[in-house]
Design an enzyme around this catalytic site. Structure first.
Site, PDB file in Angstrom:
ATOM      1  CE1 TYR A 254       0.456   0.671   4.605  1.00 44.84           C
ATOM      2  CE2 TYR A 254       0.074  -1.692   4.395  1.00 44.84           C
ATOM      3  CZ  TYR A 254       0.495  -0.614   5.138  1.00 44.84           C
ATOM      4  OH  TYR A 254       0.967  -0.804   6.408  1.00 44.84           O
ATOM      5  CG  HIS A 304       5.317   1.762   2.081  1.00 43.71           C
ATOM      6  ND1 HIS A 304       3.955   1.599   2.057  1.00 43.71           N
ATOM      7  CD2 HIS A 304       5.643   2.041   3.361  1.00 43.71           C
ATOM      8  CE1 HIS A 304       3.489   1.786   3.279  1.00 43.71           C
ATOM      9  NE2 HIS A 304       4.490   2.041   4.085  1.00 43.71           N
TER      10      HIS A 304
END
Ligand SMILES: *[C@@H]1O[C@H](CO)[C@@H](O)[C@H](O)[C@H]1NC(C)=O
Ligand SMILES: *[C@@H]1O[C@H](CO)[C@@H](O)[C@H](O)[C@H]1NC(C)=O
Ligand SMILES: *[C@@H]1O[C@H](CO)[C@@H](O)[C@H](O)[C@H]1NC(C)=O
Ligand SMILES: *[C@@H]1O[C@H](CO)[C@@H](O)[C@H](O)[C@H]1NC(C)=O
Ligand SMILES: *[C@@H]1O[C@H](CO)[C@@H](O)[C@H](O)[C@H]1NC(C)=O
Length: 343
Positions: A254, A304
């Site tokens: 995400y 990430h």
């Protein structure tokens, strides 16, 4: 040749020159006018009142394909109806296995904080300038403070302090983005912007502003937070998924807090200035309030895609959608931004 014929010839020449010149001028003006209207078509003047406007796609298909102003960056009762697919995606972010009913929690939330559709007021007369301030050590000795403070909105994140660092990071904070595990107390001028990664984060917000009974998520968290209740806003899970799919194209698990702050600013501001992202001049990863020797500790997250986010950030800068300030750091290809954004 008689003087009469000579004069006639002179008049004729003068006339011809005048006609030719006028025609040229008319053509030139016509050309100018059509060019101008073509330019106007490419850059509609109405987007905002700043020198440059983020919301103006100006024929840039790369930007136009990604930037979607229909999606609400913030939650309200109206904009928080998740599809099953979005809800399932969101629950997986931090593996919440036994969540409280989402709609019930949202209802309780808006009994505590205002239910408003904020900042969706882009119009020709608006020029809202924003500073997004990351936590990189490249802010040290940058002297950016006064420049950062000039913007209408100053958006900071996680543990980023101002006290004692005003010269380099500024002193104003209009918005402070955080999640329960990175929460800090705020003054009464600042909007708390919660990024919820799980239902428990919304329950924590309700609790932290009222009874204070939640002190643990997967870490110990502040049971109570100092913040103006009437200024608390919540990042929309639908907007997170939009960033993940449309901007990141599925890279990483995400988006990082820093990248979410930049895209948030793109959607609510007309001009976006970005500070404090990236490594310092020695290629070190640390926060501006820490000694660079202690920085290594926060380089471990794998959720990430820092390279991809960095590439997008630099692409936005190259398209002049954001102004990217490197501070005392260098722009390096191998820079990884993720770590600074998430601590
Ligand atoms: C969404 O999920 C709920 C509960 O799991 C189910 O009752 C509902 O039919 C689903 N809706 C759609 C459109 O799939
Ligand atoms: C905000 O706090 C300052 C002092 O910290 C106080 O003087 C001021 O009255 C407060 N404003 C509001 C609206 O509560
Ligand atoms: C957290 O809350 C529980 C009960 O709600 C309490 O027993 C515990 O002592 C608290 N922990 C801390 C560190 O405050
Ligand atoms: C830390 O920063 C100082 C000055 O800012 C620099 O002289 C030193 O080399 C840096 N340390 C490392 C390990 O890079
Ligand atoms: C982003 O990555 C693409 C593909 O790898 C590359 O062509 C482009 O130059 C990069 N852009 C920036 C600004 O680094």
């Amino acid at each position: 040749m008689s003087t009469f014929r000579l004069r006639k010839a002179k008049t004729l020449i003068l006339f011809s020159i005048t006609v030719a010149f006028t025609m040229l001028l008319c053509n030139y003006m016509l050309f100018f006018k059509s060019t101008l209207s073509l330019l106007n078509d490419l850059h509609p003047k109405e987007a905002c009142a700043c020198h440059r406007c983020v919301g103006e796609t100006g024929g840039d298909t790369w930007f136009a394909e990604r930037f979607n102003q229909d999606i609400s960056p913030l939650m309200s009762r109206r904009s928080s109806t998740l599809t099953n697919e979005t809800y399932r995606w969101w629950l997986l972010l931090q593996d919440e296995s036994q969540p409280t009913d989402f709609n019930e929690v949202v209802e309780k939330l808006f009994q505590v904080i205002p239910d408003k559709e904020l900042y969706r007021d882009a119009k020709p007369g608006r020029c809202r300038t924003c500073s997004v301030v990351g936590n990189s050590g490249n802010l040290k000795n940058s002297n950016y403070g006064p420049l950062i403070d000039l913007s209408d909105f100053v958006i900071r994140m996680n543990r980023g302090p101002t006290k004692g660092f005003e010269k380099d990071v500024g002193s104003r904070t209009t918005h402070h983005i955080m999640y329960p595990e990175s929460a800090v107390n705020l003054d009464n001028e600042t909007s708390l912007v919660l990024i919820p990664f799980k239902t428990l984060d919304l329950e924590w917000l309700i609790s932290a502003l009222t009874v204070g009974h939640i002190n643990f998520t997967y870490l110990h968290v502040m049971p109570r937070i100092k913040a103006s209740k009437d200024k608390v806003i919540v990042y929309n899970p639908i907007f997170m998924k939009y960033i993940y799919e449309t901007w990141l194209e599925g890279h990483g698990l995400y988006p990082s807090t820093g990248f979410m702050a930049i895209i948030f600013a793109l959607h609510i501001c007309d001009e976006v200035n970005v500070y404090g992202f990236g490594a310092d001049q020695h290629g070190n990863w640390h926060h501006y309030w820490e000694d660079n020797k202690t920085g290594g500790a926060f380089r471990q997250t794998g959720v990430h895609d820092g390279d991809y986010e960095h590439n997008l950030t630099m692409t936005l800068a190259s398209k002049q959608k954001i102004a990217f300030f490197t501070g005392t750091g260098m722009v390096q290809r191998e820079e990884k931004l993720e770590f600074l954004w998430n601590n």
